[in-house]
Design a protein around this motif. Sequence first.
Motif, PDB file in Angstrom:
ATOM      1  N   CYS A  70       0.470  -1.024   0.476  1.00  0.00           N
ATOM      2  CA  CYS A  70      -0.027   0.198   0.287  1.00  0.00           C
ATOM      3  C   CYS A  70       1.021   0.842   0.070  1.00  0.00           C
ATOM      4  O   CYS A  70       0.432   2.467  -1.127  1.00  0.00           O
ATOM      5  CB  CYS A  70      -0.532   0.014   1.136  1.00  0.00           C
ATOM      6  SG  CYS A  70      -2.100  -1.504   1.232  1.00  0.00           S
ATOM      7  N   GLU A  71       1.945   1.049   1.125  1.00  0.00           N
ATOM      8  CA  GLU A  71       2.926   2.792   0.811  1.00  0.00           C
ATOM      9  C   GLU A  71       3.411   2.668  -0.498  1.00  0.00           C
ATOM     10  O   GLU A  71       3.679   3.754  -0.864  1.00  0.00           O
ATOM     11  CB  GLU A  71       4.101   1.916   2.071  1.00  0.00           C
ATOM     12  CG  GLU A  71       5.159   2.800   1.470  1.00  0.00           C
ATOM     13  CD  GLU A  71       6.480   3.047   1.295  1.00  0.00           C
ATOM     14  OE1 GLU A  71       7.381   3.680   0.834  1.00  0.00           O
ATOM     15  OE2 GLU A  71       6.884   1.625   0.958  1.00  0.00           O
ATOM     16  N   ALA A  73       2.155   1.719  -3.686  1.00  0.00           N
ATOM     17  CA  ALA A  73       1.291   2.370  -5.039  1.00  0.00           C
ATOM     18  C   ALA A  73       0.649   3.581  -4.364  1.00  0.00           C
ATOM     19  O   ALA A  73       0.757   4.704  -4.916  1.00  0.00           O
ATOM     20  CB  ALA A  73       0.123   1.684  -4.209  1.00  0.00           C
ATOM     21  N   LEU A  74       0.698   4.184  -2.879  1.00  0.00           N
ATOM     22  CA  LEU A  74       0.959   5.766  -2.695  1.00  0.00           C
ATOM     23  C   LEU A  74       1.132   6.218  -2.849  1.00  0.00           C
ATOM     24  O   LEU A  74       1.274   7.544  -3.580  1.00  0.00           O
ATOM     25  CB  LEU A  74       0.664   5.821  -0.867  1.00  0.00           C
ATOM     26  CG  LEU A  74       0.419   6.929  -0.455  1.00  0.00           C
ATOM     27  CD1 LEU A  74      -1.072   7.623  -0.737  1.00  0.00           C
ATOM     28  CD2 LEU A  74       0.095   7.315   0.934  1.00  0.00           C
ATOM     29  N   LEU A  76       3.334   5.619  -5.189  1.00  0.00           N
ATOM     30  CA  LEU A  76       3.403   5.476  -7.195  1.00  0.00           C
ATOM     31  C   LEU A  76       2.530   6.945  -7.571  1.00  0.00           C
ATOM     32  O   LEU A  76       2.389   7.638  -8.671  1.00  0.00           O
ATOM     33  CB  LEU A  76       3.220   4.981  -7.735  1.00  0.00           C
ATOM     34  CG  LEU A  76       4.622   3.953  -7.587  1.00  0.00           C
ATOM     35  CD1 LEU A  76       4.082   2.688  -8.260  1.00  0.00           C
ATOM     36  CD2 LEU A  76       5.810   4.136  -8.582  1.00  0.00           C
ATOM     37  N   SER A  77       1.647   7.012  -6.791  1.00  0.00           N
ATOM     38  CA  SER A  77       0.009   7.503  -7.522  1.00  0.00           C
ATOM     39  C   SER A  77       0.390   9.008  -6.581  1.00  0.00           C
ATOM     40  O   SER A  77       0.081  10.028  -7.858  1.00  0.00           O
ATOM     41  CB  SER A  77      -1.041   7.226  -6.108  1.00  0.00           C
ATOM     42  OG  SER A  77      -1.034   7.989  -4.493  1.00  0.00           O
ATOM     43  N   LEU A  78       1.016   9.451  -5.882  1.00  0.00           N
ATOM     44  CA  LEU A  78       2.265  10.575  -5.852  1.00  0.00           C
ATOM     45  C   LEU A  78       3.576  11.718  -6.227  1.00  0.00           C
ATOM     46  O   LEU A  78       3.317  12.726  -7.128  1.00  0.00           O
ATOM     47  CB  LEU A  78       2.830  10.551  -4.295  1.00  0.00           C
ATOM     48  CG  LEU A  78       1.963  11.036  -3.047  1.00  0.00           C
ATOM     49  CD1 LEU A  78       2.624  10.702  -2.239  1.00  0.00           C
ATOM     50  CD2 LEU A  78       0.735  11.907  -3.144  1.00  0.00           C
ATOM     51  N   VAL A  80       2.742  10.034 -10.520  1.00  0.00           N
ATOM     52  CA  VAL A  80       2.532  10.345 -11.225  1.00  0.00           C
ATOM     53  C   VAL A  80       1.385  11.738 -10.964  1.00  0.00           C
ATOM     54  O   VAL A  80       1.789  12.305 -11.705  1.00  0.00           O
ATOM     55  CB  VAL A  80       1.297   9.645 -11.314  1.00  0.00           C
ATOM     56  CG1 VAL A  80       0.214   9.604 -12.225  1.00  0.00           C
ATOM     57  CG2 VAL A  80       1.617   7.721 -11.716  1.00  0.00           C
ATOM     58  N   SER A  81       0.984  12.223  -9.417  1.00  0.00           N
ATOM     59  CA  SER A  81       0.427  13.725  -9.508  1.00  0.00           C
ATOM     60  C   SER A  81       1.060  14.717  -9.666  1.00  0.00           C
ATOM     61  O   SER A  81       1.139  15.330 -10.350  1.00  0.00           O
ATOM     62  CB  SER A  81       0.002  13.251  -8.215  1.00  0.00           C
ATOM     63  OG  SER A  81      -0.976  14.828  -7.381  1.00  0.00           O
ATOM     64  N   ARG A  84       2.507  15.369 -12.955  1.00  0.00           N
ATOM     65  CA  ARG A  84       1.331  15.560 -14.015  1.00  0.00           C
ATOM     66  C   ARG A  84       1.402  17.297 -13.830  1.00  0.00           C
ATOM     67  O   ARG A  84       1.135  17.938 -14.443  1.00  0.00           O
ATOM     68  CB  ARG A  84      -0.439  14.834 -14.060  1.00  0.00           C
ATOM     69  CG  ARG A  84      -0.124  13.983 -14.288  1.00  0.00           C
ATOM     70  CD  ARG A  84      -1.692  13.306 -14.270  1.00  0.00           C
ATOM     71  NE  ARG A  84      -2.029  12.036 -14.859  1.00  0.00           N
ATOM     72  CZ  ARG A  84      -2.792  11.474 -14.659  1.00  0.00           C
ATOM     73  NH1 ARG A  84      -3.417  11.712 -14.258  1.00  0.00           N
ATOM     74  NH2 ARG A  84      -3.347  10.362 -15.362  1.00  0.00           N
ATOM     75  N   ASP A  89      10.321  14.537 -12.388  1.00  0.00           N
ATOM     76  CA  ASP A  89      10.091  14.515 -10.828  1.00  0.00           C
ATOM     77  C   ASP A  89      11.644  15.038 -10.262  1.00  0.00           C
ATOM     78  O   ASP A  89      11.869  14.692  -8.664  1.00  0.00           O
ATOM     79  CB  ASP A  89       9.197  13.157 -10.418  1.00  0.00           C
ATOM     80  CG  ASP A  89      10.900  11.899 -10.829  1.00  0.00           C
ATOM     81  OD1 ASP A  89      11.800  12.539 -11.818  1.00  0.00           O
ATOM     82  OD2 ASP A  89      11.096  11.373 -10.585  1.00  0.00           O
TER      83      ASP A  89
END
Length: 99
Positions: A70-71, A73-74, A76-78, A80-81, A84, A89
């Motif tokens: 879960c860490e 995935a969180l 990687l979502s940050l 990507v955000s 964008r 990065d």
Amino acid sequence: MMILFLVYLFPLVGIFAGLLAFISNRKHLLNTLLSLEFIMVNLFWFMVLLVSSVGGDLYFSLFFLTLAACEGALGLSLLVSIVRTHGNDNFSSFSVLSC
């Protein structure tokens, strides 16, 4: 006896190598996320070795592995955000005040 010592030494060396990579290379967010994931995998490996040598059940280690996933995935979502909104990065290209 020496082989048992080396089995416990490998994850500890991996944890310290991940910490060194996390501290020294903070230019890109992806590198820091990879070093954190490397630390988590080595912690999981060390915890499984310790729990299995004591003779306990491995339910807690599976819970730890779930939280590590879960860490990741969180993170990687940050990533990507941030890519964008800012275009890359690289930590030097954006400041905390502009977010």
